[in-house]
Every structure is written in structure tokens, then in C-alpha cells.
Design an enzyme around this catalytic site. Structure first.
Site, mmCIF file in Angstrom:
data_model
loop_
_atom_site.group_PDB
_atom_site.id
_atom_site.type_symbol
_atom_site.label_atom_id
_atom_site.label_comp_id
_atom_site.label_asym_id
_atom_site.label_seq_id
_atom_site.Cartn_x
_atom_site.Cartn_y
_atom_site.Cartn_z
ATOM 1 N N PHE A 93 -3.479 -0.814 6.846
ATOM 2 C CA PHE A 93 -4.070 -2.130 6.667
ATOM 3 C C PHE A 93 -5.219 -2.082 5.653
ATOM 4 O O PHE A 93 -5.223 -1.262 4.747
ATOM 5 C CB PHE A 93 -4.500 -2.733 8.009
ATOM 6 C CG PHE A 93 -3.344 -3.071 8.903
ATOM 7 C CD1 PHE A 93 -2.307 -3.872 8.448
ATOM 8 C CD2 PHE A 93 -3.260 -2.564 10.194
ATOM 9 C CE1 PHE A 93 -1.227 -4.187 9.270
ATOM 10 C CE2 PHE A 93 -2.195 -2.871 11.024
ATOM 11 C CZ PHE A 93 -1.179 -3.683 10.553
ATOM 12 N N LYS A 123 7.805 -7.162 9.763
ATOM 13 C CA LYS A 123 7.776 -6.672 8.389
ATOM 14 C C LYS A 123 9.022 -5.927 7.943
ATOM 15 O O LYS A 123 9.198 -5.656 6.765
ATOM 16 C CB LYS A 123 6.543 -5.763 8.200
ATOM 17 C CG LYS A 123 5.226 -6.512 8.267
ATOM 18 C CD LYS A 123 4.036 -5.565 8.272
ATOM 19 C CE LYS A 123 3.935 -4.805 6.978
ATOM 20 N NZ LYS A 123 2.736 -3.947 6.940
ATOM 21 N N LYS A 142 0.827 -1.208 0.000
ATOM 22 C CA LYS A 142 0.000 0.000 0.000
ATOM 23 C C LYS A 142 0.861 1.257 0.000
ATOM 24 O O LYS A 142 0.628 2.181 -0.779
ATOM 25 C CB LYS A 142 -0.932 -0.039 1.204
ATOM 26 C CG LYS A 142 -1.900 1.117 1.279
ATOM 27 C CD LYS A 142 -2.903 0.927 2.390
ATOM 28 C CE LYS A 142 -2.267 0.952 3.759
ATOM 29 N NZ LYS A 142 -1.732 -0.328 4.216
ATOM 30 N N ARG A 199 2.140 8.175 7.088
ATOM 31 C CA ARG A 199 2.442 8.021 8.513
ATOM 32 C C ARG A 199 3.927 7.720 8.707
ATOM 33 O O ARG A 199 4.599 7.254 7.788
ATOM 34 C CB ARG A 199 1.635 6.861 9.098
ATOM 35 C CG ARG A 199 0.139 7.080 9.127
ATOM 36 C CD ARG A 199 -0.576 5.814 9.568
ATOM 37 N NE ARG A 199 -0.347 4.720 8.636
ATOM 38 C CZ ARG A 199 -0.485 3.433 8.928
ATOM 39 N NH1 ARG A 199 -0.820 3.081 10.157
ATOM 40 N NH2 ARG A 199 -0.274 2.509 8.037
ATOM 41 N N PHE A 246 3.251 -8.783 -9.260
ATOM 42 C CA PHE A 246 4.376 -9.644 -8.894
ATOM 43 C C PHE A 246 4.771 -10.452 -10.125
ATOM 44 O O PHE A 246 3.926 -10.756 -10.984
ATOM 45 C CB PHE A 246 3.994 -10.583 -7.750
ATOM 46 C CG PHE A 246 3.990 -9.938 -6.395
ATOM 47 C CD1 PHE A 246 4.949 -10.263 -5.445
ATOM 48 C CD2 PHE A 246 3.028 -9.007 -6.049
ATOM 49 C CE1 PHE A 246 4.950 -9.677 -4.188
ATOM 50 C CE2 PHE A 246 3.018 -8.402 -4.796
ATOM 51 C CZ PHE A 246 3.987 -8.744 -3.865
ATOM 52 N N TRP A 257 6.935 -0.871 -7.881
ATOM 53 C CA TRP A 257 8.046 -1.453 -7.133
ATOM 54 C C TRP A 257 9.244 -1.666 -8.058
ATOM 55 O O TRP A 257 10.379 -1.384 -7.687
ATOM 56 C CB TRP A 257 7.609 -2.793 -6.523
ATOM 57 C CG TRP A 257 8.653 -3.450 -5.666
ATOM 58 C CD1 TRP A 257 8.898 -3.206 -4.346
ATOM 59 C CD2 TRP A 257 9.598 -4.449 -6.065
ATOM 60 N NE1 TRP A 257 9.938 -3.998 -3.890
ATOM 61 C CE2 TRP A 257 10.385 -4.774 -4.927
ATOM 62 C CE3 TRP A 257 9.859 -5.107 -7.269
ATOM 63 C CZ2 TRP A 257 11.413 -5.717 -4.963
ATOM 64 C CZ3 TRP A 257 10.873 -6.058 -7.308
ATOM 65 C CH2 TRP A 257 11.635 -6.355 -6.163
ATOM 66 N N ALA A 286 -3.493 1.014 12.488
ATOM 67 C CA ALA A 286 -4.906 0.965 12.116
ATOM 68 C C ALA A 286 -5.647 -0.190 12.771
ATOM 69 O O ALA A 286 -6.865 -0.157 12.862
ATOM 70 C CB ALA A 286 -5.051 0.874 10.599
ATOM 71 N N THR A 331 4.010 1.435 -0.920
ATOM 72 C CA THR A 331 4.732 1.421 -2.196
ATOM 73 C C THR A 331 3.862 2.005 -3.309
ATOM 74 O O THR A 331 4.329 2.815 -4.125
ATOM 75 C CB THR A 331 5.146 -0.025 -2.549
ATOM 76 O OG1 THR A 331 5.985 -0.528 -1.503
ATOM 77 C CG2 THR A 331 5.890 -0.078 -3.863
#
Length: 556
Positions: free
Chosen positions: A301, A105, A71, A94, A381, A409, A273, A73
Site C-alpha cells: 500500500f 483486485k 507498485k 511478498r 497510463f 506495464w 500492510a 508492476t
């Protein structure tokens, strides 16, 4: 492909003063934190307050796999794509918490060629905002315990102290502690608790405050305990407001950094969140809207958590009206929601995709309930197949929302051009008719049931006996008109992380609720969600290091 941190460390950063110049900000209107970070001054924010607002674009997501679905990214890549197209855009994000950085993560500054930089600074100490929030929170706790020790003039019920200490780290052993052991001079023995800093009410207060005066008013309203008559004791009552505000005087100022392609980014505040309200600061978003034609922001999220709170708490509180929403999805996450194990997500499985896409369908429906036009961004991906991509595209277009494949990405802003064009098309051709899903005047129970049934898809809500008593007490104390902030697992629309896709015939279990009077909402704890996370068996901290030249490695 290089790691995210390698890409970030090899990037050519512009001095932040040059980034500021592109926005018309004078050198004396920013406060430098080194060459590549700065805070926006109060004088600058006041100077641009009469500017017209740009368009507000929210980026949210489906329920993620444990690794997240890109998200941030996508948010960064979309901002870079606007820049490639000659549009004046700014990103509002944020700040990352140290908890997940050293936990599961890793870093949280975007990824690949769609990152905000300096990446290491942002993920670690940045400009010290989280340290200031932690210090202010714990100062309040210390002043409360000192008040009790020094005679307890307010008749604080030591069995009903609700203010918790905090730490910006995943440390499960601090969830429940006993303080005051030792001599009489060491304080009263009582049970105490820690939350992670991003769940501190001071984080929420900072992110919802309009200015210093508003911040101080909100700090003063925070309920820290109840007296022996059951009446609230506030931070103002124990004399904590001025000193907390002094610690937060710089933290309230939004931070300015840049992306890999030098798109300006305001990064400020960081409530989670799943256990807090999940949005960056009102001050940052409102300032960003005055600085550019397009403000791209995110909420944490899935849309069931971050977007719901962005709309029902932040927009309600700040009077914001989003113009469009982007829902980030991946084929991998859709198949995961369709029952495929993490080990087999790289294998084409159209049956699982058809099953798991019900999760995306529910999130589209949810955003449309708020009257906001939707664009689905499929974060690509290399394992995705053409058949899988085309299935998702057709599915979205049949539901009256735009679709775009995002390769930010791998390709940075160039990989977000298709998405940027769909966002612009939506802004120009689909009017936002933003509305909230419950009224301020509704009882607390009705608000909780509105979110549970309309957004999560639950059949209803089961309240524990203690939650019912707490709800009755909160309404008697005059807090019934506040919105609700639902604390729930991010991995499912339900409060059970194992129920993937779009579960049916379930109820939300509310075990506890309490007021964050300074922030201005009721926190509702559901299922087994924790306000102080723990570390996994193999935390990201194991892979992070720094060499003799001060170069950090392993931070994602």
C-alpha cells in the site's frame, strides 16, 4: 492489449534450475516445486552468508485508488530494467493472498510485461506456504481449546482467549463466531474470531524469523490467552511449538521464481500492510542482498503503511539500512486524491492534479524524515497528458527528489530504463542517512503519536477507554519497548477512507490494541479497519474459471 494472464501464459519460461545457475546456485542447493518454482535450501543460505550486501532499494507508493497503482508492476519492471542494463539485480516480493485474488483486485504478480511467473501458481497455491501458516495457526487454536477441555491446568480465562483462527479468504461471516455448541464433549461455549491468514501472527513470525531456531523461539512467545490472574498464556505453555514448527519447516525457506524477462525473484511471506506489517520475509531480503548487487523490494500500500512498517518494524528488527526508496504514483491516483470520481480519471484535470498532489508531497516528506533518498516513479497510463506529466515532474524536482516516467506495464524492462538510471544516480550521488522516527524506550502512547502525527499528519490521537486499559496492561506486562504496528485504511492518510489528498485537522482513533509477542510488536487497530475482509458485490471470483485442459482464465 492482452490481459495480464494471457501475457503470462504466452511467455517462455526458463527452467528454474537455469535461473538458479545465473546466480551461482548449484542444483542440490534448491528444492524444486515443478519446473518453474524452487525453494532455496538452508545450506545455500548459510554458504552465501559471508558475501557482501548489495544495495537495498524499497519500492512504495502514494495512497492508492481502489484498483491499486502498480507498485508491484514497477518493482518487477525496475528489476528487469537493471537486467537490460547489465546489472546484477534480484527482486524480493511478498506472496499474494487468496483473499484479494478472489475479491476485488484479482492477481498480484505485477502486470502487463512486468510480471513474475508462473503467474497462476503464484496467485493460487504456489508452494503451499500460506496453507502451512493457516494449518499452524489453527493447530495452535485447537491445542488451546483442547487444553481447556482436558482440565485447564493453566487456568485459562475462557473470556480472555486472544488467539484467533484464520483462513486465507475474505469471509466476513467468520469475523465473530461462537464455538463449542453442542454436547459437553464438544468444548466450552465461547465467542471466537477469525482473521485472514495474512493477519495471523504466525505470518508475521515467519516473516521476521532469521532461522528455524529463531522461528521456534518466536512461536513459543506468542500470547494465546490470559489466565484468571491476568497473566499471559503462551503457545509454549500449551505445548504447541514443536508441532507448529514441523508444519512450517518448508514454509520458512524462501521461494525462487523469475520475471517475464528472466530476472530472478524471491517471493516469500505476505502480511497485508493495512492490518499487518506489510513486508516480505527478513530471511528473503537478507538472502537477496547476498545474491546480487541490487535488491529491489516492496512494502504494501502507501508509504504511510508499508514503508513506515518496513522502516520502523522490519529494519529495526533485522538491522537493515535501505539505500533508496522509490515512490510510485499515477496521474489517475493524484487526480482521485484531488476529488475526481473514478469514472472521470481519464480526462485531463490540472486543478484536481494540483490539489491531489499534496498526497505525493506528504509521502516524499515522510520518506525524507527517515533520511532515505527518494525517486518518484510516475506509472504511465495512456490517458495521461503531457501537461499532467510535466506538472508532476517539476513538482518532484522542486522537492529534491529524482523523477522518472515508467512504462514498464507496456514495455517491460525497456520501459523502466529511465527509472533505473535515476535510481543508480541516486545510489551513487545521494547518501542514505537512515534513521527511525521513535526510540525503543518510548512509551507505547508516544510511539503511536509519533506515527500518527509525523507520518499521517494528524493533530493527535484519541484512544478508546478499552484501548487505554489495554495499553496500561501491556506496559505492566513488559511489552512497552516493542514497536507499534498500526492497522489503518490504505486509502487515506487518516483512518477515514473518505478523506483523500493530504487531510488536515484530524485525529487518529485507536479502538483496540494487543501484543504480538512472537512477532515483537504491538498491533494498534484504528478507525473501522477489519482483520477479516469481506467480498465486494461483484468479486473477482465471478470471472475466474478453468477449461478442460486445465488453463485458468480471468485471474486478472
Amino acid at each position: 492489449m492482452k490481459s495480464d494472464i494471457e501475457i503470462a501464459q504466452e511467455a517462455e519460461l526458463y527452467p528454474i534450475s537455469e535461473i538458479a545457475k545465473t546466480l551461482g546456485i548449484a542444483e542440490d542447493e534448491i528444492e524444486l516445486y515443478g519446473r518453474y518454482k524452487a525453494k532455496l535450501s538452508d545450506e545455500y543460505i548459510k554458504r552465501i552468508s559471508s558475501n557482501d550486501n548489495g544495495k537495498l532499494i524499497l519500492v512504495t507508493a502514494i495512497n492508492p485508488t481502489p484498483a491499486g497503482e502498480g507498485k508491484t508492476t514497477t518493482t518487477v519492471g525496475l528489476g528487469q530494467a537493471f537486467g537490460k542494463m547489465g546489472k546484477k539485480a534480484i527482486i524480493a516480493l511478498r506472496e499474494p493472498s487468496l483473499g484479494p485474488c478472489f475479491g476485488l483486485k484479482g492477481g498480484a504478480a505485477g502486470g502487463g510485461y512486468a510480471q513474475v511467473v508462473p503467474m497462476e501458481d503464484l496467485n493460487l497455491h504456489f508452494t503451499g506456504d500460506f496453507h502451512a501458516i493457516t494449518s499452524a495457526n489453527n493447530l495452535c487454536a485447537a491445542l488451546l481449546d483442547n487444553h481447556i477441555q482436558q482440565g485447564n491446568a493453566l487456568n485459562v480465562d475462557t473470556r480472555n482467549v486472544v488467539w484467533k483462527r484464520c483462513l486465507d479468504m475474505n469471509d466476513r461471516v467468520l469475523r465473530n463466531v461462537v464455538v463449542g455448541l453442542g454436547a459437553k464433549s464438544d468444548g466450552y461455549v465461547r465467542e471466537d474470531h477469525f482473521v485472514i491468514t495474512v493477519a495471523s501472527e504466525i505470518m508475521a513470525v515467519l516473516c521476521l524469523a532469521e532461522d528455524m531456531n529463531d522461528l521456534k523461539e518466536r512461536l513459543g512467545r506468542m500470547v494465546v490467552a490470559y489466565n484468571t490472574s491476568g497473566e499471559p498464556v503462551t503457545a509454549s505453555d500449551i505445548g504447541a511449538v514443536g508441532s507448529m514448527a514441523a508444519l512450517l519447516k518448508d514454509a520458512i525457506k524462501p521461494n525462487l521464481i523469475q520475471t517475464l524477462e528472466h530476472t530472478p525473484a524471491i517471493v516469500h511471506g505476505g502480511p497485508f500492510a493495512n492490518i499487518a506489517h506489510g513486508c516480505n520475509s527478513v530471511r528473503a531480503t537478507k538472502t537477496a542482498l547476498k545474491m546480487a548487487d541490487y535488491c529491489i523490494t516492496e512494502a504494501g500500500f502507501g508509504a504511510d503503511l508499508g514503508a513506515e512498517k518496513f522502516f520502523d518494524i522490519k529494519c529495526r528488527e533485522a538491522g537493515l539500512k535501505p539505500d533508496a526508496a522509490v515512490i510510485v504514483a499515477t496521474v489517475r491516483a493524484l487526480k482521485y486524491n484531488g476529488g475526481v470520481s473514478k469514472e472521470n480519471l481519464n480526462t485531463e484535470d490540472l486543478d484536481a492534479l494540483k490539489s491531489g498532489i499534496s498526497n505525493l508531497e506528504k509521502h516524499i516528506e515522510n520518506i525524507q524524515q527517515y533520511g532515505v533518498p527518494v525517486i518518484v516513479a510516475l506509472n504511465a497510463f495512456v490517458s495521461d497528458t503531457e501537461a499532467e506529466t510535466e506538472f508532476v515532474r517539476k513538482f518532484c524536482e522542486e522537492r529534491n527528489c529524482e523523477f522518472a516516467l515508467s512504462t514498464v506495464w507496456e514495455h517491460g524492462g525497456d520501459g523502466g530504463i529511465e527509472l533505473a538510471k535515476k535510481v543508480l544516480y541516486t545510489l551513487e550521488n545521494k547518501e542514505s542517512r537512515f534513521r527511525l522516527i521513535y526510540d525503543d524506550e518510548a512509551p507505547i502512547r508516544d510511539k503511536i503519536e509519533s506515527v500518527a502525527c509525523k507520518i499521517y499528519g494528524a493533530d493527535g490521537v484519541d484512544f478508546s477507554a478499552s484501548a487505554l486499559k489495554q495499553m496500561e496492561s501491556l506496559e505492566k506486562l513488559g511489552f512497552g519497548k516493542l514497536p507499534v504496528c498500526m492497522a489503518k485504511t490504505q486509502y487515506s492518510l487518516s483512518d477515514d477512507a473518505s478523506k483523500l489528498g493530504c487531510p488536515k485537522k484530524f485525529k487518529i482513533n485507536v479502538r483496540e490494541m494487543y501484543v504480538s509477542a512472537g512477532a515483537g510488536f504491538i498491533v494498534v487497530l484504528t478507525g473501522t479497519v477489519m482483520t477479516m475482509p469481506g467480498l465486494p458485490k461483484s468479486p473477482a471470483a465471478f470471472r475466474i474459471d478453468v477449461d478442460e485442459n486445465g488453463k485458468i482464465t480471468g485471474l486478472f
